[in-house]
Design an enzyme around this catalytic site. Structure first.
Site, PDB file in Angstrom:
ATOM      1  N   ALA A  14     -60.437  70.079  52.406  1.00  0.00           N
ATOM      2  CA  ALA A  14     -60.564  70.555  51.033  1.00  0.00           C
ATOM      3  C   ALA A  14     -61.473  69.643  50.223  1.00  0.00           C
ATOM      4  O   ALA A  14     -62.341  70.108  49.467  1.00  0.00           O
ATOM      5  CB  ALA A  14     -59.190  70.661  50.387  1.00  0.00           C
ATOM      6  N   ASN A 102     -58.882  67.710  64.836  1.00  0.00           N
ATOM      7  CA  ASN A 102     -58.016  68.820  65.255  1.00  0.00           C
ATOM      8  C   ASN A 102     -58.580  69.578  66.451  1.00  0.00           C
ATOM      9  O   ASN A 102     -59.597  69.214  67.017  1.00  0.00           O
ATOM     10  CB  ASN A 102     -57.755  69.769  64.065  1.00  0.00           C
ATOM     11  N   TRP A 504     -48.941  70.376  63.448  1.00  0.00           N
ATOM     12  CA  TRP A 504     -49.768  69.639  62.490  1.00  0.00           C
ATOM     13  C   TRP A 504     -50.375  70.562  61.432  1.00  0.00           C
ATOM     14  O   TRP A 504     -51.526  70.401  61.042  1.00  0.00           O
ATOM     15  CB  TRP A 504     -50.817  68.809  63.253  1.00  0.00           C
ATOM     16  N   HIS A 505     -49.539  71.510  60.980  1.00  0.00           N
ATOM     17  CA  HIS A 505     -49.932  72.453  59.939  1.00  0.00           C
ATOM     18  C   HIS A 505     -49.045  72.270  58.707  1.00  0.00           C
ATOM     19  O   HIS A 505     -48.546  73.238  58.126  1.00  0.00           O
ATOM     20  CB  HIS A 505     -49.833  73.898  60.451  1.00  0.00           C
ATOM     21  N   ALA A 539     -53.619  72.168  51.588  1.00  0.00           N
ATOM     22  CA  ALA A 539     -52.620  73.077  52.156  1.00  0.00           C
ATOM     23  C   ALA A 539     -51.277  72.992  51.458  1.00  0.00           C
ATOM     24  O   ALA A 539     -50.429  73.861  51.658  1.00  0.00           O
ATOM     25  CB  ALA A 539     -52.439  72.792  53.647  1.00  0.00           C
TER      26      ALA A 539
END
Length: 569
Positions: A14, A102, A504-505, A539
């Site tokens: 972001a 990632n 890992w979200h 997120a």
């Protein structure tokens, strides 16, 4: 002292988007602060550029190494003695954030995800509203049409079946016999079936958000300052207006002042910044002697992730990674569980043709299943202390909703049954329940000891079948056998509860929502409620985690809010 229009705290996915878009207007002075190292053009570490992400993901140079979490569900009122074990959590600490380490999976989720966002109070975030921003992110190298962008800063592509390794082809053949439809385009119409995985990768090289958005031309802008090795320690205020930050820059304390501060530190560290500034649940703040600046009950609450488990197996030599691609994940599939309240395509499986960077990892394949539409919302992030040097307490409570547990148990049975297909039996043998345990983590650390040890074990695994079986049972498999969990429902539940990890979200700890929602932390433009000059854009503002890896939804969100900020002048 330079006064900035925008100070961005966090140079992840972001933050990289925001820095690019906000500095594109030359009148804006923009500062981005990243705690980790820089990744400038020509000096990006090779392990980050690699199409196979395993080494970057496990490299402690790019992590918050003191961050540990719990994943198993437990009562918030349980004594400390009953808390599940802490696990290391590989949260990125490098320019580009998670996009630098990632798996490079570039999926968006389902239209129903974003329609639910709007239903939950994020006005203007339905599917029709977000699709243009998904398209703005990407430069699709394979497809055009109404679902795809061609001019974005992140290239996306697929490896098609003719170039798949033997393992991926065997899984596809087994799925065909199960009646699954082949979908050429995962990010086209959202349908059930199997498909080439869409990835943020060009010509076998990763393209992180930092590589795509903080490119050499962007870095030449006079109005953009990229400050890496910069740990923000405190948000500065004048009453209820955020006016800047304190930070350690290469170990030296500095202050930066700005008109707006934007937290883009992720769903664990963004709420921690807020709480240390006195913005959050009043009772929790009081426990640490923090004066309440603004009582916002939702800060750090309802943490979400996608719970996942796996069935692993030994890969026969002909089915292993081929010379065409170093990628470990080339294909996946989605299906519908039809459990109460779940939309279509709520389950997601990826076929991993390599489980780690080392020699044994190249011999172990994994079918990993995610609950992509999770209902568990009982996770939380809390402060361990008021000291910025202390990592927060993070409890995911992944299977707090039994519908998630039930779907993983049934999904595990389906994965086990798939291994009975003739195609998979030719490609693999010795299937077993797999977990991302501390032992697996330790062997995954990139060092000479692990390289030598795994080279030796790999040679033995390629030896006689009886020796292979013994090695897998004694040294690789943990706690449960496949037969045990398939024949005993209690054993299967115990395995799933213990082995389920998030992927890992981390999301949803500073959710967007309506003015009358007491748990909403931000409005639909990321502005922190009750505070001026402060936004959250990452997120953590998701109203609910979408049916997707979170990198592309995060990029989309930053693109959308950047437009809103620029439109407001």
């Amino acid at each position: 002292m330079t006064h900035y229009d925008f100070i961005i705290v966090g140079g992840g996915s972001a933050g990289s988007v925001l820095a690019n878009r906000l500095s594109a207007r030359s009148a804006n002075q923009v500062l981005i602060c990243e705690a980790g190292q820089d990744t400038p053009h020509g000096a990006v570490p090779e392990v980050i550029l690699d199409s196979y992400p395993g080494k970057a993901y496990l490299d402690p140079r790019f992590h918050w190494n003191d961050l540990k979490v719990t994943t198993e569900a437990f009562s918030h009122n349980a004594p400390d003695s009953e808390r599940p074990p802490l696990r290391k959590y590989e949260q990125a600490r490098v320019l580009g954030g998670g996009s630098s380490i990632n798996g490079q999976l570039a999926n968006r989720g389902a239209p129903t995800d974003y329609n639910e966002w709007e239903e939950r109070g994020a006005s203007g975030w339905n599917w029709d509203a977000v699709l243009p921003y998904f398209k703005k992110v990407e430069r699709d190298m394979d497809f055009d049409g109404p679902f795809h962008g061609k001019e974005g800063r992140i290239p996306v592509r697929r490896v098609f079946p003719d170039q798949w390794n033997g393992y991926s082809k065997a899984v596809a053949e087994a799925l065909e016999r199960k009646g699954y439809t082949y979908l050429r385009d995962q990010n086209g119409a959202f349908e059930e079936g199997y498909f080439p995985i869409t990835m943020s990768n060009a010509y076998e090289r990763r393209v992180s958000a930092a590589i795509g958005y903080l490119d050499p031309g962007t870095r030449l802008r006079d109005n953009l300052t990229i400050s890496t090795e910069t740990q923000v320690t405190e948000l500065l205020f004048d009453g209820l207006r955020c006016t800047g930050v304190k930070a350690l820059v290469a170990g030296k304390e500095q202050e930066f002042r700005g008109n707006q501060v934007i937290l883009s530190s992720g769903a664990i560290h963004s709420p921690a910044h807020l709480m240390r500034a006195g913005i959050g649940p009043a009772i929790q703040l009081g426990e640490h002697g923090i004066a309440v600046r603004h009582n916002l009950a939702g800060v750090g609450q309802r943490l979400m992730d996608h719970p996942a488990i796996a069935v692993a197996s030994f890969l026969h030599p002909h089915a292993r990674i081929n010379e065409y691609s170093r990628r470990h994940i080339l294909m996946g599939y989605r299906y519908s569980s039809k459990i109460g309240g779940a939309p279509a395509g709520d389950m997601f499986v990826v076929a991993c043709g390599k489980s780690s960077w080392h020699a044994v990892g190249e011999q172990i394949a994994t079918l990993m299943i995610f609950v992509n539409k999770t209902f568990s919302e009982a996770g939380h992030v809390k402060l361990a202390s008021a000291d910025w040097r202390d990592e927060p307490t993070v409890d995911f409570n992944l299977l707090s909703d039994t519908r998630d547990l039930d779907r993983l148990m049934e999904g595990f049975r389906q994965l086990a049954a798939l291994h009975l297909d003739p195609a998979l039996q030719t490609a693999v043998s010795n299937p077993f329940p797999a977990s991302y345990s501390d032992k697996v983590r330790q062997v995954g650390v990139v060092n000479t000891k692990n390289k030598v040890m795994t080279n030796l074990v790999a040679k033995l695994l390629d030896g006689p079948a009886a020796l292979r079986r013994l090695l897998i049972e004694k040294f690789i498999m943990e706690d449960f056998t496949l037969q045990q969990v398939l024949e005993d429902a209690d054993a299967l539940e115990a395995f799933v509860r213990k082995a389920a990890v998030g992927v890992w979200h981390a999301s949803c700890t500073c959710r967007m929502g309506r003015d009358d929602d007491p748990m909403a932390v931000t409005d639909n433009h990321g502005r922190v409620r009750g505070i001026e000059g402060l936004r959250v854009v990452d997120a953590s503002i998701f109203p609910v985690v979408p049916c997707a890896n979170t990198n592309f939804p995060t990029l989309m969100s930053a693109e959308k809010i950047s437009d809103a900020i620029l439109a407001a002048g």
